[in-house]
Write a protein that holds these residues in place. Sequence first.
Motif, PDB file in Angstrom:
ATOM      1  N   LEU A  24       0.827  -1.208   0.000  1.00 28.31           N
ATOM      2  CA  LEU A  24       0.000   0.000   0.000  1.00 28.31           C
ATOM      3  C   LEU A  24       0.858   1.254   0.000  1.00 28.31           C
ATOM      4  CD1 LEU A  24      -2.865  -0.941   2.478  1.00 28.31           C
ATOM      5  CD2 LEU A  24      -3.088  -0.433   0.047  1.00 28.31           C
ATOM      6  N   LEU A  25       1.926   1.243   0.783  1.00 26.11           N
ATOM      7  CA  LEU A  25       2.821   2.399   0.828  1.00 26.11           C
ATOM      8  C   LEU A  25       3.547   2.575  -0.506  1.00 26.11           C
ATOM      9  CD1 LEU A  25       4.280   1.927   4.417  1.00 26.11           C
ATOM     10  CD2 LEU A  25       2.594   3.621   3.677  1.00 26.11           C
ATOM     11  N   MET A  26       3.947   1.464  -1.125  1.00 29.41           N
ATOM     12  CA  MET A  26       4.595   1.553  -2.435  1.00 29.41           C
ATOM     13  C   MET A  26       3.625   2.076  -3.481  1.00 29.41           C
ATOM     14  SD  MET A  26       6.877  -1.982  -2.436  1.00 29.41           S
ATOM     15  CE  MET A  26       7.476  -1.716  -4.106  1.00 29.41           C
ATOM     16  N   ASP A  27       2.372   1.651  -3.405  1.00 28.42           N
ATOM     17  CA  ASP A  27       1.363   2.131  -4.347  1.00 28.42           C
ATOM     18  C   ASP A  27       1.145   3.633  -4.217  1.00 28.42           C
ATOM     19  OD1 ASP A  27       1.002  -0.405  -5.307  1.00 28.42           O
ATOM     20  OD2 ASP A  27      -0.840  -0.802  -4.176  1.00 28.42           O
ATOM     21  N   ARG A  28       1.438   4.172  -3.035  1.00 28.53           N
ATOM     22  CA  ARG A  28       1.278   5.602  -2.790  1.00 28.53           C
ATOM     23  C   ARG A  28       2.555   6.386  -3.078  1.00 28.53           C
ATOM     24  NH1 ARG A  28      -2.514   3.024  -0.424  1.00 28.53           N
ATOM     25  NH2 ARG A  28      -4.445   3.984   0.281  1.00 28.53           N
ATOM     26  N   TYR A  33       5.840   5.603  -2.127  1.00 21.95           N
ATOM     27  CA  TYR A  33       6.989   5.479  -1.245  1.00 21.95           C
ATOM     28  C   TYR A  33       7.980   4.466  -1.826  1.00 21.95           C
ATOM     29  CZ  TYR A  33       4.334   7.975   2.354  1.00 21.95           C
ATOM     30  OH  TYR A  33       3.628   8.918   3.047  1.00 21.95           O
ATOM     31  N   THR A  34       9.262   4.739  -1.645  1.00 21.26           N
ATOM     32  CA  THR A  34      10.295   3.797  -2.064  1.00 21.26           C
ATOM     33  C   THR A  34      10.555   2.801  -0.934  1.00 21.26           C
ATOM     34  OG1 THR A  34      12.106   5.152  -1.198  1.00 21.26           O
ATOM     35  CG2 THR A  34      11.383   5.587  -3.460  1.00 21.26           C
ATOM     36  N   LEU A  35      11.185   1.686  -1.289  1.00 22.06           N
ATOM     37  CA  LEU A  35      11.522   0.713  -0.254  1.00 22.06           C
ATOM     38  C   LEU A  35      12.463   1.315   0.786  1.00 22.06           C
ATOM     39  CD1 LEU A  35      12.000  -2.791  -1.940  1.00 22.06           C
ATOM     40  CD2 LEU A  35      10.332  -2.120  -0.206  1.00 22.06           C
ATOM     41  N   ALA A  36      13.331   2.221   0.345  1.00 26.26           N
ATOM     42  CA  ALA A  36      14.266   2.844   1.283  1.00 26.26           C
ATOM     43  C   ALA A  36      13.516   3.685   2.314  1.00 26.26           C
ATOM     44  CB  ALA A  36      15.275   3.706   0.526  1.00 26.26           C
ATOM     45  N   SER A  37      12.528   4.459   1.859  1.00 23.79           N
ATOM     46  CA  SER A  37      11.783   5.298   2.798  1.00 23.79           C
ATOM     47  C   SER A  37      10.895   4.439   3.696  1.00 23.79           C
ATOM     48  CB  SER A  37      10.930   6.331   2.044  1.00 23.79           C
ATOM     49  OG  SER A  37       9.963   5.701   1.218  1.00 23.79           O
ATOM     50  N   ILE A  38      10.341   3.368   3.132  1.00 25.68           N
ATOM     51  CA  ILE A  38       9.523   2.462   3.941  1.00 25.68           C
ATOM     52  C   ILE A  38      10.388   1.802   5.008  1.00 25.68           C
ATOM     53  CG2 ILE A  38       8.164   0.328   3.891  1.00 25.68           C
ATOM     54  CD1 ILE A  38       7.274   1.136   1.066  1.00 25.68           C
ATOM     55  N   GLU A  39      11.600   1.405   4.606  1.00 32.70           N
ATOM     56  CA  GLU A  39      12.527   0.786   5.550  1.00 32.70           C
ATOM     57  C   GLU A  39      12.802   1.724   6.723  1.00 32.70           C
ATOM     58  OE1 GLU A  39      17.000  -1.218   5.542  1.00 32.70           O
ATOM     59  OE2 GLU A  39      16.336   0.037   3.871  1.00 32.70           O
ATOM     60  N   ARG A  57       4.212  -6.131  15.066  1.00 31.57           N
ATOM     61  CA  ARG A  57       2.813  -6.334  15.446  1.00 31.57           C
ATOM     62  C   ARG A  57       1.926  -5.141  15.092  1.00 31.57           C
ATOM     63  NH1 ARG A  57       1.751  -3.472  20.032  1.00 31.57           N
ATOM     64  NH2 ARG A  57       3.509  -2.800  21.312  1.00 31.57           N
ATOM     65  N   ALA A  58       2.531  -3.986  14.747  1.00 31.59           N
ATOM     66  CA  ALA A  58       1.722  -2.804  14.426  1.00 31.59           C
ATOM     67  C   ALA A  58       1.104  -2.889  13.037  1.00 31.59           C
ATOM     68  CB  ALA A  58       2.576  -1.537  14.532  1.00 31.59           C
ATOM     69  N   SER A  59       1.536  -3.838  12.199  1.00 31.90           N
ATOM     70  CA  SER A  59       1.056  -3.905  10.823  1.00 31.90           C
ATOM     71  C   SER A  59      -0.456  -4.076  10.753  1.00 31.90           C
ATOM     72  CB  SER A  59       1.741  -5.059  10.078  1.00 31.90           C
ATOM     73  OG  SER A  59       3.123  -4.854  10.004  1.00 31.90           O
ATOM     74  N   GLU A  60      -1.012  -4.960  11.599  1.00 31.30           N
ATOM     75  CA  GLU A  60      -2.448  -5.203  11.565  1.00 31.30           C
ATOM     76  C   GLU A  60      -3.217  -3.936  11.876  1.00 31.30           C
ATOM     77  OE1 GLU A  60      -5.837  -8.098  13.608  1.00 31.30           O
ATOM     78  OE2 GLU A  60      -3.726  -8.252  14.203  1.00 31.30           O
ATOM     79  N   HIS A  61      -2.761  -3.174  12.859  1.00 25.10           N
ATOM     80  CA  HIS A  61      -3.452  -1.932  13.214  1.00 25.10           C
ATOM     81  C   HIS A  61      -3.304  -0.881  12.119  1.00 25.10           C
ATOM     82  CE1 HIS A  61      -4.375  -3.515  17.095  1.00 25.10           C
ATOM     83  NE2 HIS A  61      -3.127  -3.584  17.478  1.00 25.10           N
ATOM     84  N   ALA A  62      -2.120  -0.826  11.500  1.00 26.70           N
ATOM     85  CA  ALA A  62      -1.932   0.116  10.408  1.00 26.70           C
ATOM     86  C   ALA A  62      -2.867  -0.208   9.251  1.00 26.70           C
ATOM     87  CB  ALA A  62      -0.473   0.087   9.942  1.00 26.70           C
ATOM     88  N   LEU A  63      -3.037  -1.497   8.955  1.00 23.37           N
ATOM     89  CA  LEU A  63      -3.971  -1.906   7.907  1.00 23.37           C
ATOM     90  C   LEU A  63      -5.402  -1.558   8.282  1.00 23.37           C
ATOM     91  CD1 LEU A  63      -2.444  -5.377   6.946  1.00 23.37           C
ATOM     92  CD2 LEU A  63      -2.494  -3.325   5.533  1.00 23.37           C
ATOM     93  N   ASP A  64      -5.751  -1.749   9.560  1.00 18.64           N
ATOM     94  CA  ASP A  64      -7.088  -1.370  10.022  1.00 18.64           C
ATOM     95  C   ASP A  64      -7.328   0.117   9.814  1.00 18.64           C
ATOM     96  OD1 ASP A  64      -7.689  -3.932  10.816  1.00 18.64           O
ATOM     97  OD2 ASP A  64      -7.145  -3.617  12.907  1.00 18.64           O
TER      98      ASP A  64
END
Length: 249
Positions: free
Chosen positions: A61-65, A67-73, A82-89
């Motif tokens: 989702l971040l790449m689709d918006r 963002y590069t892998l470097a910035s996501i990293e 564990r925060a991924s599920e909440h971020a998706l929510d």
Amino acid sequence: MFEDPGNVREFTVDELAARAKMTVRNVRACASRGLIAAPRLEGRTGFYNHEHLQRLQLIRLLMDRGYTLASIEKDLLANPFRASEHALDLIDLLHSPARDEQPELMTRDALAALAGVPRDDALIANLVDLGLAEWADEDRVKLVQPAIVHAGARAIRMGLSPDTVLAMLPILREHLGAVANHFVDRVRQEVWQPFVDAGMPETDWPTVLGVIESLLPVAGQAVLALFREQLGESIDHALGDQLALAGEN
């Protein structure tokens, strides 16, 4: 919005990539950067679980918006997996079907009839420039924001010129954008930041999501009420001026 692995508890890198709608190459790139946890190994085969999938969905989702892998990293490695599920929510909440209008296909003649004006492709071109519509084919237009287009058509039917109605949109966007930015900034400082400062405790996530979910209707009601008040005052002043002029004549 997000594909769930269902009853499958573990899957190979090929299955993981397919479910995350990414290439295997991108999945391996994420793994090499430490953006997803290491898989469980059986011999030389790695097996991934639901947490890996959620993390990759968030990355996609971040790449689709843009963002590069470097910035996501840089951003994601500072947060626990564990925060991924909440971020998706949170993303799902902000982009739920209740908030996203479904585009509407309409012929050019039907669009003109909606506003009660002769067909004018130049007017449609203006809608496209404003991001309200897209050319679909030789005869049809896709309304990207149909609610705004329908409201504008009603205003034209009331007697306002198309140019006047189209000129209102940038003004509305500018002023309402300022209101929205102020509202969101206050929520960020008074709700989100204390939550972050407290370490984003698991028990507080439902409360934070509830506040954000309520933001749109609460802000919308306030804006509508204040606009009605200001509109009434403007009409009163305009009528007063007209009556005064009529009295002088």
